[in-house]
Design a protein around this motif. Sequence first.
Motif, mmCIF file in Angstrom:
data_model
loop_
_atom_site.group_PDB
_atom_site.id
_atom_site.type_symbol
_atom_site.label_atom_id
_atom_site.label_comp_id
_atom_site.label_asym_id
_atom_site.label_seq_id
_atom_site.Cartn_x
_atom_site.Cartn_y
_atom_site.Cartn_z
ATOM 1 N N PHE A 177 22.789 20.418 -6.660
ATOM 2 C CA PHE A 177 21.348 20.455 -6.899
ATOM 3 C C PHE A 177 21.007 21.565 -7.882
ATOM 4 N N LYS A 178 19.989 21.326 -8.713
ATOM 5 C CA LYS A 178 19.537 22.363 -9.645
ATOM 6 C C LYS A 178 18.711 23.422 -8.925
ATOM 7 N N GLY A 179 17.964 22.997 -7.928
ATOM 8 C CA GLY A 179 17.156 23.912 -7.140
ATOM 9 C C GLY A 179 17.507 23.781 -5.676
ATOM 10 N N GLU A 180 16.488 23.859 -4.823
ATOM 11 C CA GLU A 180 16.730 23.710 -3.400
ATOM 12 C C GLU A 180 17.204 22.301 -3.075
ATOM 13 N N ALA A 181 18.094 22.200 -2.103
ATOM 14 C CA ALA A 181 18.620 20.912 -1.697
ATOM 15 C C ALA A 181 17.504 20.034 -1.145
ATOM 16 N N HIS A 182 17.489 18.792 -1.614
ATOM 17 C CA HIS A 182 16.510 17.823 -1.115
ATOM 18 C C HIS A 182 17.051 16.420 -1.305
ATOM 19 N N LEU A 183 16.932 15.604 -0.275
ATOM 20 C CA LEU A 183 17.282 14.184 -0.353
ATOM 21 C C LEU A 183 16.159 13.377 0.272
ATOM 22 N N SER A 184 15.845 12.258 -0.338
ATOM 23 C CA SER A 184 14.790 11.409 0.202
ATOM 24 C C SER A 184 15.221 10.807 1.531
ATOM 25 N N SER A 185 14.268 10.372 2.312
ATOM 26 C CA SER A 185 14.579 9.763 3.606
ATOM 27 C C SER A 185 15.433 8.516 3.440
ATOM 28 N N SER A 186 15.176 7.737 2.394
ATOM 29 C CA SER A 186 15.972 6.526 2.178
ATOM 30 C C SER A 186 17.412 6.874 1.820
ATOM 31 N N THR A 187 17.604 7.945 1.041
ATOM 32 C CA THR A 187 18.960 8.388 0.705
ATOM 33 C C THR A 187 19.692 8.861 1.956
ATOM 34 N N VAL A 188 18.997 9.592 2.807
ATOM 35 C CA VAL A 188 19.615 10.081 4.035
ATOM 36 C C VAL A 188 20.009 8.919 4.937
ATOM 37 N N ALA B 250 25.924 26.751 -2.241
ATOM 38 C CA ALA B 250 25.285 27.814 -1.474
ATOM 39 C C ALA B 250 23.888 28.126 -1.987
ATOM 40 N N ALA B 251 23.702 28.113 -3.295
ATOM 41 C CA ALA B 251 22.406 28.475 -3.868
ATOM 42 C C ALA B 251 21.312 27.474 -3.507
ATOM 43 N N SER B 252 21.700 26.265 -3.093
ATOM 44 C CA SER B 252 20.727 25.221 -2.783
ATOM 45 C C SER B 252 20.399 25.120 -1.302
ATOM 46 N N ALA B 253 21.179 25.769 -0.467
ATOM 47 C CA ALA B 253 21.059 25.574 0.978
ATOM 48 C C ALA B 253 19.821 26.268 1.546
ATOM 49 N N HIS B 254 19.162 25.589 2.496
ATOM 50 C CA HIS B 254 18.054 26.196 3.225
ATOM 51 C C HIS B 254 17.950 25.508 4.578
ATOM 52 N N SER B 255 17.275 26.179 5.498
ATOM 53 C CA SER B 255 17.280 25.733 6.891
ATOM 54 C C SER B 255 16.595 24.382 7.082
ATOM 55 N N ASP B 256 15.554 24.096 6.324
ATOM 56 C CA ASP B 256 14.866 22.809 6.487
ATOM 57 C C ASP B 256 15.794 21.650 6.130
ATOM 58 N N PHE B 257 16.573 21.831 5.069
ATOM 59 C CA PHE B 257 17.510 20.770 4.682
ATOM 60 C C PHE B 257 18.568 20.572 5.757
ATOM 61 N N ILE B 258 19.113 21.666 6.254
ATOM 62 C CA ILE B 258 20.137 21.570 7.297
ATOM 63 C C ILE B 258 19.576 20.868 8.525
ATOM 64 N N GLU B 259 18.350 21.203 8.907
ATOM 65 C CA GLU B 259 17.734 20.557 10.066
ATOM 66 C C GLU B 259 17.545 19.058 9.833
#
Length: 294
Positions: A214-225, A239-248
Motif C-alpha cells: 500500500f502507498k498509504g494506510e492499509a485499506h481493502l474494500s468489503s468486497s475484496t475482503v 509495516a508502514a501501512s499497518a494500523h489497528s482498524d485494518f487488523i480488526e
Amino acid sequence: MIRNMFGWLAILSIFSGCSADAGDPVLLPDDRFLTIAHRGASAYRPEHSIPAYLLADEMGADYIELDLQMTRDGQLAVIHDNRLDRLAGMPERVRDLTLDEMRRIPYGNHFNEENPGIADPDFAGVTFSGLSDVLSRFGNTANYYIELKDPGKWGEMEEAVLRDLTAYGIIGERDVESDPEGLPRVILQSFSEQSLIRLHELRPDIPLIRLYSFKGEAHLSSSTVRKLAGYASGVGIPAASAHSDFIEKMHDAGLAVHIFTVNDEDEIQKFIDMGADGIFTDRPDAAVRLSQRH
C-alpha cells in the motif's frame, strides 16, 4: 483458539477463479504471535543461505521464509531478486540459468562487505540453493513460509512448489503436516491473486497469504475482503501501512495479518500490542524474545 470463518463459498463462485468445490481456507491459530525469519536470520548471515536458516531455527523462529524464482530448467531457486547483480555482481537473470549453474555461484561476499563487523570468511563460499536443497536439509524439523515470486500465468511454479513439498514429505496427498505445537509446516504467499487461487484449487489444505503493498494506510474494500476470505488464510502487509482498524477488520473476516519487515524492537513490540498475528524480521531472536513476554 481459532477464529470463526464466514461461509464465503457461494461468494467465491460469483467472483470466479476459485470454485466452491475447493473448500474453506485453512484457519491459522490466533493464540500466538508468529516470528517469521525473513530470508532466514538475514541480519546475521547471508540472506537465503543455509547458514541463515540454521541460525533462525536455533533462535526459535516459527517459520523460515523462502523467496522462490524459477530457473531455466524449471527448478526453484531460493532468491528474492530476479537478477544476480545485487548479491553476486553478475548481470544474469535467474530464469536464464539452470539450478545447477546457480549452485556454483558464490554470493556471501556481498554480506561480508555490507556487514564488516560480523563478516566471516566462511560466508564467501555460500552459494545459491534450490528449494529442494533447503527441504532436504531441514525436512520436518522446520516450518516453511514460502513466497512465489512472479509465478506467471501457466501454473508451472505452483506445480513445482507442490512437487517439491510432496517429495520431501512436507505435505501429504491430502493434508499438510503440523509441527509439535500445531502450526502447519508450510504457508505459501504471493502478490498474485491468480496464483493463490490456483493453489487453493489444487490444495485447499495449505494456508495461503495474499501479499499487498500500500502507498498509504492499509485499506481493502468489503468486497475484496469477502473474496480474500474465500481462498486465503490471511494477508501480508508493509509495516508502514499497518494500523489497528485494518487488523480488526481482517480478524472480523477470519484473516490473519502478518507484517513485513520489522527489525526495531520498539516496532516489534508495537505490532504485538496492535494485535498483529506475526511479523517478518531479519532478527528472529529479538522477535522471539519479545513475543514470549506475552
